[in-house]
Each structure stands twice: as structure tokens, then as C-alpha cells.
Design an enzyme around this catalytic site. Structure first.
Site, PDB file in Angstrom:
ATOM      1  CG  HIS A 167      -2.315  -0.747   1.053  1.00 21.16           C
ATOM      2  ND1 HIS A 167      -2.478  -1.371   2.476  1.00 21.16           N
ATOM      3  CD2 HIS A 167      -2.996  -0.872   0.247  1.00 21.16           C
ATOM      4  CE1 HIS A 167      -3.761  -1.950   1.944  1.00 21.16           C
ATOM      5  NE2 HIS A 167      -4.140  -1.652   0.749  1.00 21.16           N
ATOM      6  CB  CYS A 261      -2.914   0.542   8.539  1.00 22.92           C
ATOM      7  SG  CYS A 261      -1.177   0.065   7.615  1.00 22.92           S
TER       8      CYS A 261
HETATM    9  N1  ARG Z   1      -4.104  -7.095   6.368  1.00 22.04           N
HETATM   10  C1  ARG Z   1      -4.526  -6.055   5.655  1.00 22.04           C
HETATM   11  C2  ARG Z   1      -4.363  -6.097   4.291  1.00 22.04           C
HETATM   12  O1  ARG Z   1      -3.496  -6.813   3.814  1.00 22.04           O
HETATM   13  C3  ARG Z   1      -3.609  -4.871   6.209  1.00 22.04           C
HETATM   14  C4  ARG Z   1      -4.151  -3.441   5.811  1.00 22.04           C
HETATM   15  C5  ARG Z   1      -3.163  -2.267   5.870  1.00 22.04           C
HETATM   16  N2  ARG Z   1      -3.486  -1.072   5.586  1.00 22.04           N
HETATM   17  C6  ARG Z   1      -3.044  -0.280   5.286  1.00 22.04           C
HETATM   18  N3  ARG Z   1      -3.450   1.072   5.098  1.00 22.04           N
HETATM   19  N4  ARG Z   1      -1.581  -0.398   4.839  1.00 22.04           N
HETATM   20  O2  ARG Z   1      -5.293  -5.425   3.529  1.00 22.04           O
END
Ligand code: ARG
Length: 285
Positions: A167, A261
Site C-alpha cells: 500500500h 493503517c
Molecule cells: N491485512 C491488511 C491487508 O492486507 C492490512 C492493511 C493495511 N492497511 C494499510 N492502510 N496499509 O489488507
């Protein structure tokens, strides 16, 4: 002296946080989450933001949705406009209506549903009046233009290249309306060039800090709430005049998540934008 004003954030308590599937390289099936530790770290984040004078809205956690705690993926909110997410993996698809409802309950009457895969503020970060749009692993490339058109703001597309930083908010932090920090190696060569040209004074992070998800931080323009495990980045941020507030947040890394996150910014309209950007009425939940 850097200045700031009160911000509004949306967070979801980690009541049901767990690792029940593996959709990024940080997640391992069978990994055990310590719920008490997760709760303690999440609460420390919330109280730190509140102690800085910010307002944190809490949405309801839901059984069976272990990643709902990662509220940054819950959408994009700027001024009176909100866009819901469209998740790449079916494991997270059921989260969308809960985020959309949480926003509606808070006065965002119309929450747009995107046509393209779009993982909210995980991949779309507002810097001043420009949106940085990440793709490569989660949000679709085409989402950038869609988001730009919906919010009426300029968008800069960036391509992520390292699966650990899947991300945009794991590879790049927004410190204030024209300052960012990022890990150059997390982007493809063209995006590195774009970032170099647009942000010549950016803080360049090192892998040792990025792999603790140190870049996944929350800044109000003066205070930076960030992982206690990224000392190099903390030093660089401090040297630029920001007040660093380190907190432990390693429990969430088991799911590939960090501080940012867990926090969706309910942004005010960028300065200088039209009156149609006025805040919606805030309705208590
Ligand atoms: N386990 C989640 C996923 O893989 C983690 C999300 C992390 N969020 C972020 N904004 N980076 O989607």
C-alpha cells in the site's frame, strides 16, 4: 515553529483483530495475535492523537472482519466528499458497507462507490491539494483518474514495486502540506523520478526503518505519531522540526499494518478550494 489545527480521524477498535488469512507478505497463517497487546497499542495510538487535541471517531468493530481495524482502507474523505473502498481481495470485501455506513452516520450523506479497485487512504494520500495515488499491488491504476475526477483535485500516479510495501502508506508518509518521506526503492524507476522532481526536499527513508513500517505514520503537520522501532526515520523527522511521538505498534505488523493503517483522516477541504467543500454536519453515532 510548525503549526497545526485539530484534525478528525476515524478508527475501529481491534476487538476482532486477528490473522485469519494471508493476503500480503507480512501475514502468516497460524500467527497468533495477542489481543491484550493489540488493544493496549491501539489505545495508546488513540489517546496520543486525542492528547494532541485531535478528535477521534470510533466505528463499531465486527466479528469475522479481522482487518476492519485498518480504517485507513475505509475510504477517502476530503471536505464534504467521501468515497468508499473496493477491495482487491474477497477476504476484505465485506468491510466496505461498514465503512460506508460509519461515514454516512457521521454526516457524509453520499459515499461514492468506486468503479475501480480502490483501497482508500492506504493508496490515496492527500498532500496539500494534490492526491498521491499508489497502485501496483492493491488499488487499480485506473482508480487514480477516477479519484481525481470525483474530488476535483490533481492526482499523481505512483507505482509500487516491492511486495512488502503493498500500500502507498507503507512506503510514503505525508508530513505536512508539502513535505513527504518515502522509501525510493519501494517505487518503480519512473515513480522515483516523479517523486524526486515533485519533492526535492523529501526525507528519504532507509529500508531498516521502512521494514518496521516506520513510514506508516500519522502527522498533523507539526506532531508525528510513529513507530518506536524506526529510530533513523524518527531522527530525520525530528531534525526537520517535527515533534516525534513514538509508540509501540508491532502487534499489527503481523497483519502487515502500522499506525497510519489504523487511522482514516477525515480531511478538511484543501485551502483555497470552493465553498462546496464545506464540512458536513457531524452527527453523533
Ligand atoms: N491485512 C491488511 C491487508 O492486507 C492490512 C492493511 C493495511 N492497511 C494499510 N492502510 N496499509 O489488507
Amino acid at each position: 515553529m510548525l503549526s497545526t489545527s485539530a484534525r478528525r480521524y476515524l478508527m475501529c477498535p481491534p476487538t476482532f483483530f486477528d490473522v485469519q488469512y494471508a493476503i500480503n507478505p507480512w501475514m502468516r497463517l497460524g500467527e497468533r495475535v495477542d489481543p491484550a497487546r493489540a488493544c493496549k497499542q491501539w489505545t495508546a495510538l488513540k489517546t496520543t492523537l486525542e492528547a494532541l487535541g485531535h478528535h477521534v471517531e470510533e466505528m463499531s468493530p465486527q466479528p469475522g472482519l479481522p482487518d476492519l481495524v485498518f480504517a485507513a482502507n475505509g475510504g477517502i474523505v476530503i471536505g464534504a466528499k467521501a468515497m468508499a473502498p473496493a477491495f482487491r481481495f474477497s477476504e476484505r470485501a465485506a468491510e466496505t458497507p461498514f465503512y460506508a455506513d460509519a461515514l454516512k452516520q457521521r454526516g457524509y450523506e453520499r459515499v461514492a462507490a468506486p468503479h475501480n479497485l480502490n483501497e482508500g487512504e492506504g493508496d490515496f494520500l492527500l498532500v496539500g491539494s494534490t492526491i498521491l495515488a499508489g497502485s501496483g499491488f492493491r488499488s487499480d491504476e485506473l482508480a487514480a483518474a477516477e479519484v481525481g475526477a470525483y474530488f476535483g483535485l490533481a492526482v499523481v500516479s505512483l507505482t509500487l514495486a516491492d511486495p512488502r510495501f503493498y500500500h502507498l502508506d507503507t512506503a510514503l508518509s505525508v508530513l505536512d502540506s508539502n513535505t513527504i518521506a518515502y522509501l525510493p526503492e519501494a517505487f518503480d524507476p519512473a515513480s522515483r523520478g516523479v517523486l524526486r522532481d515533485l519533492f526535492p526536499k523529501a526525507i528519504l527513508a532507509e529500508d531498516a526503518d521502512a521494514r518496521k513500517l516506520g513510514l506508516n505514520l500519522v502527522s498533523d503537520g507539526a506532531n508525528v505519531v510513529m513507530s518506536a522501532e524506526a529510530p533513523g526515520l524518527a531522527r530525520a523527522v525530528g531534525e526537520r522540526g517535527y515533534q516525534v511521538h513514538p509508540i509501540e505498534f508491532d502487534e499489527f505488523r503481523k497483519a502487515g499494518g502500522g499506525i497510519k493503517c489504523c487511522v482514516l483522516s477525515l480531511h478538511d477541504a484543501p485551502a483555497g478550494e470552493a465553498a462546496s467543500w464545506a464540512h458536513p454536519a457531524v452527527t453523533a453515532c
